[in-house]
Design an enzyme around this catalytic site. Structure first.
Site, PDB file in Angstrom:
ATOM      1  N   HIS A 151       8.112  -9.013 -13.180  1.00 31.40           N
ATOM      2  CA  HIS A 151       8.508  -8.225 -11.995  1.00 31.40           C
ATOM      3  C   HIS A 151       7.828  -8.806 -10.742  1.00 31.40           C
ATOM      4  CE1 HIS A 151       9.053  -4.136  -9.890  1.00 31.40           C
ATOM      5  NE2 HIS A 151       8.127  -4.720  -9.140  1.00 31.40           N
ATOM      6  N   GLU A 152       6.540  -9.131 -10.858  1.00 28.89           N
ATOM      7  CA  GLU A 152       5.796  -9.662  -9.696  1.00 28.89           C
ATOM      8  C   GLU A 152       6.243 -11.068  -9.335  1.00 28.89           C
ATOM      9  OE1 GLU A 152       4.364  -7.492  -8.197  1.00 28.89           O
ATOM     10  OE2 GLU A 152       3.928  -6.029  -9.762  1.00 28.89           O
ATOM     11  N   GLN A 155       4.734  -8.215  -0.570  1.00 29.21           N
ATOM     12  CA  GLN A 155       4.899  -6.769  -0.344  1.00 29.21           C
ATOM     13  C   GLN A 155       4.015  -6.266   0.802  1.00 29.21           C
ATOM     14  OE1 GLN A 155       4.581  -5.924  -4.818  1.00 29.21           O
ATOM     15  NE2 GLN A 155       5.905  -4.274  -4.123  1.00 29.21           N
ATOM     16  N   GLY A 208       0.776  -3.199 -10.027  1.00 29.01           N
ATOM     17  CA  GLY A 208       0.924  -4.603  -9.650  1.00 29.01           C
ATOM     18  C   GLY A 208       1.295  -4.702  -8.183  1.00 29.01           C
ATOM     19  N   CYS A 223       9.001   0.282  -8.248  1.00 26.68           N
ATOM     20  CA  CYS A 223       8.452  -0.748  -7.366  1.00 26.68           C
ATOM     21  C   CYS A 223       7.926  -0.065  -6.113  1.00 26.68           C
ATOM     22  CB  CYS A 223       9.528  -1.761  -7.000  1.00 26.68           C
ATOM     23  SG  CYS A 223       8.939  -3.072  -5.921  1.00 26.68           S
ATOM     24  N   LEU A 224       6.740  -0.461  -5.672  1.00 26.71           N
ATOM     25  CA  LEU A 224       6.162   0.141  -4.473  1.00 26.71           C
ATOM     26  C   LEU A 224       7.011  -0.161  -3.240  1.00 26.71           C
ATOM     27  CD1 LEU A 224       2.398  -0.626  -5.202  1.00 26.71           C
ATOM     28  CD2 LEU A 224       3.567   1.579  -5.402  1.00 26.71           C
ATOM     29  N   HIS A 278       9.185 -11.053  -7.211  1.00 30.22           N
ATOM     30  CA  HIS A 278       8.905 -10.805  -5.784  1.00 30.22           C
ATOM     31  C   HIS A 278       8.669 -12.124  -5.047  1.00 30.22           C
ATOM     32  CE1 HIS A 278       8.738  -6.474  -5.215  1.00 30.22           C
ATOM     33  NE2 HIS A 278       7.923  -6.296  -6.237  1.00 30.22           N
TER      34      HIS A 278
END
Ligand code: GNR
Ligand code: NI
Length: 174
Positions: free
Chosen positions: A136-137, A51, A46, A94-95, A140
């Protein structure tokens, strides 16, 4: 399509609140294509626009297990309209928090409304990993990272580690 740079904690941009998209046009689709390529390249399942430094309410996902069979999903202006009362625990990563993983509890299913790649209104009931990822997204988009749900001690240890890694990298690069 272009691979963009993924911002990592601690970066104040990740804490910005993202703004709604008013029209899903070619420029937005180009951004979504870049986000997807950046996500596959990472690799991740994702990615939120913030990000890659763009404060727009856009997320892309692909939770298919087979890397040969791509199943990209695009969500513009996603909103959770209903969450289940039951929570589920997932080991999240998480990236933007590279190399760090921790268990997080979230509702195990949710209904999300959003605009798709063509700008059409959609509603989706998400369960399992998809429900966790969408939440989660969407976090962000509000400037929230999964480490915000951990104890102060765990979170500060992770942030410290990442700050140190960044400083060391800067020394090498500069
Ligand atoms: O690649 C990712 N894996 C993942 C695993 C468990 C819960 C959430 C995620 S999302 C993450 C990619 C990412 O950072 N998206 O914002
Ligand atoms: Ni993330």
């Amino acid at each position: 399509m272009t691979i963009r740079k993924i911002l990592t904690e601690p970066d104040p941009i990740l804490r910005q609140k993202s703004q709604p998209v008013d029209k899903v046009d070619d420029e937005i689709r180009k951004l979504m294509d870049d986000m997807l390529e950046t996500m596959y390249n990472a690799p991740g399942i994702g990615l939120a626009a913030i990000q890659v430094g763009v404060p727009k309410r856009i997320i892309v996902l692909d939770i298919s297990k087979d890397p040969e069979k791509k199943e990209p999903m695009y969500f513009v202006n996603p909103e959770v309209v209903l969450t289940s009362k039951n929570d589920v625990t997932y080991e999240e990563g998480c990236l933007s928090v590279p190399g760090q993983f921790a268990e997080v509890d979230r509702p195990d299913s949710c209904i999300v409304k959003y605009l798709d790649y063509s700008g059409n209104y959609k509603e989706l009931k998400a369960e399992g990993l998809l429900a966790t990822c969408i939440q989660h997204e969407i976090d962000h988009l509000e400037g929230i990272l999964f480490i915000d749900y951990l104890s102060k001690l765990k979170k500060s240890m992770i942030v410290k580690k990442l700050s140190k890694q960044k400083k060391e990298l800067e020394r090498i690069v500069v």
